[in-house]
Write a protein that holds these residues in place. Sequence first.
Motif, short mmCIF file in Angstrom:
data_model
loop_
_atom_site.label_atom_id
_atom_site.label_comp_id
_atom_site.label_asym_id
_atom_site.label_seq_id
_atom_site.Cartn_x
_atom_site.Cartn_y
_atom_site.Cartn_z
N GLU A 1 0.87 -1.25 0.07
CA GLU A 1 -0.11 0.03 0.09
C GLU A 1 0.77 1.38 0.10
N THR A 2 0.79 2.10 -0.82
CA THR A 2 1.41 3.31 -1.05
C THR A 2 0.59 4.55 -1.54
N GLN A 3 0.82 5.57 -1.05
CA GLN A 3 0.25 6.80 -1.74
C GLN A 3 1.43 7.25 -2.72
N THR A 4 1.03 7.23 -4.06
CA THR A 4 2.22 7.76 -5.04
C THR A 4 1.89 9.16 -5.26
N GLN A 5 2.79 9.82 -5.97
CA GLN A 5 2.61 11.25 -6.35
C GLN A 5 1.24 11.39 -6.91
N TYR A 6 0.63 10.47 -7.46
CA TYR A 6 -0.70 10.86 -8.14
C TYR A 6 -2.03 10.13 -7.68
N GLN A 7 -1.69 8.99 -6.84
CA GLN A 7 -2.68 8.22 -6.35
C GLN A 7 -2.50 7.28 -5.32
N ARG A 8 -3.67 6.69 -4.76
CA ARG A 8 -3.29 5.53 -3.83
C ARG A 8 -3.30 4.31 -4.44
N LEU A 9 -2.14 3.54 -4.13
CA LEU A 9 -2.15 2.10 -4.86
C LEU A 9 -2.03 1.01 -3.81
N GLU A 10 -2.80 0.05 -4.06
CA GLU A 10 -2.81 -1.13 -3.24
C GLU A 10 -2.82 -2.31 -4.05
N ILE A 11 -2.21 -3.38 -3.45
CA ILE A 11 -2.11 -4.73 -3.95
C ILE A 11 -2.45 -5.83 -3.09
N TYR A 12 -3.57 -6.50 -3.44
CA TYR A 12 -3.95 -7.62 -2.66
C TYR A 12 -3.68 -8.77 -2.92
N GLU A 13 -3.52 -9.96 -2.27
CA GLU A 13 -3.28 -11.45 -2.63
C GLU A 13 -5.00 -11.80 -2.58
N THR A 14 -5.59 -12.35 -3.64
CA THR A 14 -6.98 -12.72 -3.63
C THR A 14 -7.19 -14.23 -3.45
N GLU A 15 -8.14 -14.69 -3.26
CA GLU A 15 -8.12 -16.16 -2.85
C GLU A 15 -8.51 -16.81 -4.08
N GLY A 16 -8.99 -16.34 -5.12
CA GLY A 16 -8.99 -17.10 -6.31
C GLY A 16 -8.39 -16.49 -7.68
N PHE A 17 -8.17 -15.24 -7.66
CA PHE A 17 -7.69 -14.54 -8.88
C PHE A 17 -6.45 -14.04 -8.82
N GLY A 18 -5.50 -14.61 -8.11
CA GLY A 18 -3.91 -14.02 -8.16
C GLY A 18 -4.08 -12.64 -7.40
N LYS A 19 -3.14 -11.75 -7.66
CA LYS A 19 -2.83 -10.57 -7.15
C LYS A 19 -3.96 -9.56 -7.61
N LEU A 20 -4.28 -8.66 -6.89
CA LEU A 20 -5.40 -7.68 -7.32
C LEU A 20 -4.52 -6.23 -7.29
N LEU A 21 -4.60 -5.40 -8.16
CA LEU A 21 -3.89 -4.01 -8.18
C LEU A 21 -5.05 -2.93 -8.28
N VAL A 22 -5.08 -2.32 -7.25
CA VAL A 22 -6.11 -1.23 -7.02
C VAL A 22 -5.63 0.22 -7.07
N LEU A 23 -6.01 1.24 -7.91
CA LEU A 23 -5.66 2.57 -7.78
C LEU A 23 -6.97 3.47 -7.48
N ASP A 24 -6.71 4.11 -6.35
CA ASP A 24 -7.52 5.00 -5.66
C ASP A 24 -9.14 4.29 -5.59
N GLY A 25 -8.96 2.98 -5.08
CA GLY A 25 -10.12 2.38 -4.78
C GLY A 25 -10.80 1.49 -5.99
N THR A 26 -10.13 1.73 -7.26
CA THR A 26 -10.82 1.09 -8.37
C THR A 26 -9.72 0.02 -9.02
N VAL A 27 -10.53 -1.03 -9.26
CA VAL A 27 -9.84 -2.42 -9.62
C VAL A 27 -9.17 -2.06 -10.93
#
Length: 281
Positions: free
Chosen positions: A26-52
Motif C-alpha cells: 500500500e502506498t500513496q504515489t505522487q498521483y494516487q493511492r495504490l494497493e495490491i492484494y492477494e485474492t483467494e481465487g484470482f491471483g494478485k489484485l492491483l487497485v488505484l484510488d479504490g478502483t480495480v
Amino acid sequence: AEDNAFIEWYPRGYGVGFKVKRRLFETQTQYQRLEIYETEGFGKLLVLDGTVQLVEVGEESYHEVLVHPVMLAHPKPSRVLVIGGGDGGTLREVLKHGEVERAVMVEIDEGVVEASYLYLDVAKDLLERLIKKEEPRAELIIGDGVKYLKETGERFDVIIVDSTDPVGPAKLLFSEDFYRDAYEKLNDPGLYITQAGSVYLFTSELIDAYRAMKKVFDRVYYFSFPVIGYASPWSFLVGVKGDVDFRKVDLERAKGLKLYYYDPERHETLFQMPKYVRELL
Ligand code: AG3
C-alpha cells in the motif's frame, strides 16, 4: 475494503468484490493511492484510488481485447503508442506482433510501474527490460500522456489509451482536444483505441466520449466485452484515420498469437451493445 474482502463501489452502489487473503502493499504515489492484494481465487489484485485495475487471473480478458482487434485491423502496425498501462500488460500484448518496430509507453505514475514490477506477474520481465532500457523494440517514458502527445514529433500507426476511468484525473484523456492531438499524431491509415468504462455504470461518460471522438476521427466504432474484475460489459471506442475497416481483421496474422479471450474468428461478436445504449450513441 472490508474484512477479508475488497469491494470496488461503482455509482449507485453497484459493487465488484474479491475475497482477499491479505494486503501485500500500500502506498500513496505522487498521483494516487495504490494497493495490491492477494485474492483467494484470482491471483494478485492491483487497485488505484479504490478502483480495480486488474487481477492476475483474467487480466488478459482486458489486455487482449484492448490491443489485438486494432492491431489486426491495421494493415501494418509498426509504430505503436501506449498511454497509461503502467502494469505492462498492454505493451506485452502489443509486442506479440512481429510487425512492431517501435512501441512507446507513456505512463504518468512511476509508482505503478515499480509496484507492478515488484509485485505482479503480469509483465515482470518486460518491465525490468524497460526500466533498464534493454528492450530493443520499446521505450518507457514516465510522463504526462497529454503533454507527450501534444509535443512529440513522432507519428504512430496505432495509439492505445489504457487509462483509469473517464472520471477524475484521466478525464482529459477523454476530451475533444486530446482526440485532436491523437488524430494529428496518427499516420494514415491509423487507429486509436481507448477503454471507455462500464457500459451500464458509466453510460453517460461513454456517450460523451463517443460524441467527442465523432467530431475528430473519420469513423468511430464502439464495442464491448466482459472483463474479469470490472463491472461488465466494459466498453471500448475505436477512432479511425484514413481507410481502415475495423469490422475486418487479418486472420492470418491472428494465427500467430496465443489468445484466450479475444476470438478473431468471431470478431463480429465484439460489437454487441445493449439496444438502449446503441440508440443513445
Ligand atoms: N486500465 C483500467 C481500466 C479502468 C478500470 N476501472 C474500474 N475498475 N473502475 C487498466 C489497467 C490495466 N492495464
